[in-house]
Design a protein around this motif. Structure first.
Motif, short mmCIF file in Angstrom:
data_model
loop_
_atom_site.label_atom_id
_atom_site.label_comp_id
_atom_site.label_asym_id
_atom_site.label_seq_id
_atom_site.Cartn_x
_atom_site.Cartn_y
_atom_site.Cartn_z
N UNK A 1 28.82 47.09 32.17
CA UNK A 1 28.51 47.81 33.41
C UNK A 1 29.71 47.87 34.36
N UNK A 2 30.57 46.85 34.28
CA UNK A 2 31.70 46.79 35.22
C UNK A 2 32.67 47.95 35.00
N UNK A 3 32.68 48.49 33.75
CA UNK A 3 33.56 49.65 33.52
C UNK A 3 32.78 50.96 33.42
N UNK A 4 31.55 50.90 32.90
CA UNK A 4 30.81 52.18 32.80
C UNK A 4 30.48 52.70 34.21
N UNK A 5 30.26 51.78 35.14
CA UNK A 5 29.89 52.20 36.50
C UNK A 5 31.01 53.00 37.16
N UNK A 6 32.23 52.78 36.70
CA UNK A 6 33.36 53.53 37.30
C UNK A 6 33.87 54.58 36.30
N UNK A 7 32.92 54.98 35.42
CA UNK A 7 33.16 56.10 34.51
C UNK A 7 34.26 55.84 33.49
N UNK A 8 34.26 54.64 32.93
CA UNK A 8 35.14 54.39 31.78
C UNK A 8 34.60 55.18 30.61
N UNK B 1 39.48 59.28 36.36
CA UNK B 1 40.44 58.93 37.41
C UNK B 1 39.96 57.70 38.18
N UNK B 2 38.64 57.68 38.41
CA UNK B 2 38.08 56.55 39.17
C UNK B 2 38.33 55.25 38.42
N UNK B 3 38.11 55.26 37.12
CA UNK B 3 38.37 54.06 36.31
C UNK B 3 39.85 53.67 36.44
N UNK B 4 40.71 54.66 36.30
CA UNK B 4 42.15 54.36 36.33
C UNK B 4 42.56 53.78 37.68
N UNK B 5 41.89 54.25 38.72
CA UNK B 5 42.23 53.75 40.06
C UNK B 5 41.71 52.32 40.26
N UNK B 6 40.51 52.05 39.77
CA UNK B 6 39.85 50.79 40.14
C UNK B 6 40.05 49.64 39.15
N UNK B 7 40.20 49.95 37.87
CA UNK B 7 40.28 48.85 36.91
C UNK B 7 41.71 48.35 36.78
N UNK B 8 42.01 47.06 36.67
CA UNK B 8 41.07 45.97 36.53
C UNK B 8 40.40 45.58 37.84
N UNK B 9 39.20 45.05 37.72
CA UNK B 9 38.49 44.56 38.91
C UNK B 9 39.30 43.45 39.56
N UNK B 10 39.19 43.38 40.86
CA UNK B 10 39.86 42.27 41.56
C UNK B 10 39.06 41.00 41.40
N UNK B 11 37.74 41.12 41.46
CA UNK B 11 36.93 39.91 41.25
C UNK B 11 35.53 40.27 40.76
#
Ligand code: MSP
Length: 525
Positions: A231-238, A245-255
């Motif tokens: 869910x941590x990556x599918x939620x940001x459209x991995x 683009x959203x995945x590329x911007x946000x992943x990796x998660x900070x925490x």
């Protein structure tokens, strides 16, 4: 820091939310609000909706699993709304995009040779939704977390080659001492890694129906943890082929903020899945402790499960701020905390009403009484140049850095203590400088200067307390004519401007004491 992406665990929807779930969401919301004062934040939470537990509960309640999920997911969303948990996205693992992407992830791991099929016999705990080793059980053969006898399961399952990634994960943990927070939990994880085995990542449909189908093998459903963690990556459209683009911007998660009971899944399984997918690992896994009720473990059998909104109702709280503050400060970083009605009442009355709220209220009241609510130029000049208050203002600004540093280490209780210590210090400053005596002696400049010093500090305090108590902070800022959206880096100590600051009728207590009668009433319930 260009962005801050943080997540909570996603809660099982076989029941309604309780105070333990709320603790985690409040902690995460506080971290999110703090970072929103420093950078751009994306805060993800949601619900974990597949697995045997949900299948069984739905059957007991005469519902379809989806009906149960819809009903309970809403209860979680409503609870977070009532607690001002202000997430950017709420993911449900029954969401179509999530399901499709999990199938693709599974397929990719099969193609890579990291998932293989294997006949297996093991002890399955539906509470944990995982197989347990004999040596992990209590003397009576029970799951140590759920105190239930695991079920003997014989199945042909798909297995993930966790052992292949063991050395890489151990290396990562050793080379990144702040990967697992608090650090004392890292050794536990290293020990667990020593005798790790390949793990089952699917269940036979004959035993578990309520899950995501394995593509090309309709007799198997994907095991809940590979589904849930993704869910941590599918939620940001991995997407396995075409990450957004959203995945590329946000992943990796900070925490990833999670409870200590699911650290193994987040610090061993999840990194292994990510390494297998050639994706970077999250920066931190913050494992918080557990909340007990009156020092006892919360459980349905003990009948002591507390719903988070019932606390707001029992104490007739208009805003969730006091509850948020209490929960967030209930334990040092990573340790267990406790909820008790008496302690709640005592702490929020002492910190929020008596120390902080009262300080602002009486300072503004004196400004109105002695100066008709007006700040004169000489109060400001003196306040910022000569004088008595300089070291106090410096300390208050210094506290901003200390608070930021605590947040960098997920020390949420410790950061709050720093804020309250600024308030205590300021109260002492007022007592020591007795503006009421200065007024009696007609030392007007000194008197005004003391008051303005306090008001300057209260602007800083309102910004610092905002993540914990957003409504109180907004009310404080309003009475101070301070912009509560000021970034922490831009905090200065001359927010108070010359001229009329406030009219008498606009001075309001920012937090009313929690009534002891109400507290007693709630205890009897
Ligand atoms: N669905 C899994 C998590 C999957 S994350 C990819 C799960 N769900 S849960 O509903 O059992 O728990 C959700 C979160 O609430 C976990 O982080 C868990 O530690 C936390 N808590 C549950 N009870 C708790 C307390 N009594 N106190 C504090 N946190 C507790 O595990």
């Amino acid at each position: 820091m260009e962005k801050y992406y943080l997540t909570t665990a996603i809660d099982y929807v076989n029941g309604a939310p309780h105070i333990g779930h709320a603790y985690e969401k409040i902690l995460t919301d506080i971290i999110a609000r703090h970072y929103s004062q420093r950078t751009e934040v994306f805060f993800l939470t949601g619900t974990d909706e597949h697995g045997i537990k949900i299948q069984k509960t739905a059957k007991e309640q005469g519902m379809t699993p989806k009906e149960l999920c819809d009903m309970n997911a809403k209860k979680f969303q409503d609870a977070w709304k009532a607690l001002d948990v202000d997430y950017n996205k709420f993911i449900r693992t029954t969401n179509e995009y999530h399901e499709k992407t999990v199938q693709k992830i599974f397929k990719k791991l099969v193609e890579k040779g990291d998932i293989y099929k294997h006949a297996y016999e093991g002890l399955y705990c539906s509470g944990c939704e995982c197989f347990l080793n004999e040596k992990d059980l209590t003397e009576d053969g029970l799951c140590p977390d759920h105190l239930k006898k695991p079920e003997l399961v014989r199945e042909e399952n798909y297995f993930f080659k966790l052992t292949k990634y063991k050395d890489a994960i151990i290396k990562h943990i050793k080379e990144n001492p702040d990967f697992i927070v608090p650090a004392f939990r890292a050794n536990e994880v290293i020990n667990q890694l020593e005798d790790i085995q390949d793990i089952s990542v699917s269940r036979a449909k004959t035993n578990v129906e309520w899950g995501i189908d394995v593509l090309d093998d309709p007799d198997q459903v994907i095991y809940v943890w590979i589904d849930a963690l993704s869910n941590y990556i599918t939620a940001i459209c991995y997407d396995t082929e075409n990450p957004s683009e959203q995945y590329k911007k946000l992943w990796p998660a900070d925490v990833h903020v999670i409870g200590k009971d699911i650290l193994k899944f987040h610090s061993i399984y999840w990194p292994a899945f990510l390494l297998a997918l050639d994706l970077p690992l999250p920066k931190h896994i913050f494992a918080h402790g557990w909340i007990t009720i009156d020092e006892s473990k919360m459980s349905k059998s003990l009948g002591n499960v507390i719903s988070p909104t019932s606390v707001l109702e029992n104490f007739e709280l208009e805003y969730p701020d006091a509850f948020r503050y209490y929960m967030a400060t209930s334990a040092p970083c990573g340790r267990d905390g406790n909820y008790s009605d008496d302690d709640f009442k005592e702490k929020v009355n002492a910190h929020l009403a008596n120390s902080m709220g009262n300080l602002l209220n009486r300072t503004l009241s004196m400004l109105v009484k002695y100066f008709d609510g007006e700040v004169k130029p000489e109060f400001i000049e003196k306040c910022h140049s000569e004088l008595v208050s300089e070291s106090l203002l410096k300390k208050a600004l210094g506290a901003v850095k200390i608070v930021e540093n605590h947040f960098n280490h997920f020390e949420i209780q410790e950061a709050a203590q720093e804020i309250i210590s600024v308030v205590d210090m300021t109260n002492k400053f007022v007592t020591d400088n007795a503006p009421w005596t200065l007024a009696k002696e007609e030392k007007w400049t000194e008197c005004g200067q003391v008051l303005v010093t306090v008001l300057e500090i209260m602007c800083i305090v309102s910004a610092l307390i905002y993540p914990y108590c957003p409504n109180i902070a907004r009310e404080m800022a309003k009475q101070l004519s301070f912009d509560i959206t000021t970034k922490l880096d831009d905090l200065i100590c001359n927010n108070i401007k010359v001229g009329k600051l406030i009219e008498k009728e606009n001075i309001k207590p920012v937090f009313l004491r929690v009534d002891s009668e109400l507290a007693d009433k709630s205890q009897k319930k």
